[in-house]
Motif scaffolding. Sequence first.
Motif, short mmCIF file in Angstrom:
data_model
loop_
_atom_site.label_atom_id
_atom_site.label_comp_id
_atom_site.label_asym_id
_atom_site.label_seq_id
_atom_site.Cartn_x
_atom_site.Cartn_y
_atom_site.Cartn_z
N LYS A 78 0.87 -1.17 0.00
CA LYS A 78 0.00 0.00 0.00
C LYS A 78 0.90 1.22 0.00
CE LYS A 78 -3.86 -2.03 2.44
NZ LYS A 78 -4.76 -1.93 3.59
N ALA A 79 0.68 2.12 -0.95
CA ALA A 79 1.54 3.29 -1.05
C ALA A 79 0.81 4.43 -1.75
CB ALA A 79 2.80 2.95 -1.84
N ASN A 80 1.19 5.64 -1.43
CA ASN A 80 0.74 6.82 -2.16
C ASN A 80 1.81 7.10 -3.21
OD1 ASN A 80 -1.57 7.26 -0.63
ND2 ASN A 80 -0.40 8.30 0.93
N LEU A 81 1.47 6.90 -4.47
CA LEU A 81 2.44 7.06 -5.53
C LEU A 81 2.28 8.43 -6.18
CD1 LEU A 81 2.10 3.51 -7.11
CD2 LEU A 81 3.78 4.30 -5.44
N LEU A 82 3.31 9.22 -6.08
CA LEU A 82 3.31 10.54 -6.69
C LEU A 82 4.38 10.58 -7.77
CD1 LEU A 82 3.17 12.71 -3.45
CD2 LEU A 82 1.27 12.09 -4.94
N ARG A 83 4.03 11.09 -8.93
CA ARG A 83 5.01 11.22 -10.01
C ARG A 83 5.75 12.53 -9.84
NH1 ARG A 83 5.86 12.91 -15.30
NH2 ARG A 83 6.88 11.33 -16.58
#
Length: 76
Positions: free
Chosen positions: A4-9
């Motif tokens: 589970k992760a918050n993926l930000l580009r």
Amino acid sequence: MQIKANLLRKPPSLKPSRCRVEKVVELPDLEFTQFLLGPQQELPVIAENREVMHEWNGIEHCLADLFRRKCLRHLP
């Protein structure tokens, strides 16, 4: 593998923000579950404490929302 992760580009920084907890709030079971399922919702606890949540001088001022669990002790 699953995570589970918050993926930000291209986030502006990988350094976490400095935070100061201004108030600790204990939420009942249902309200805490609602908070987890929809953190962007305008829950009453957020509306009631909006004045303590802000950014100033490079520090995020926030609430710490805790889960309040009723503990039952078994008496002998």
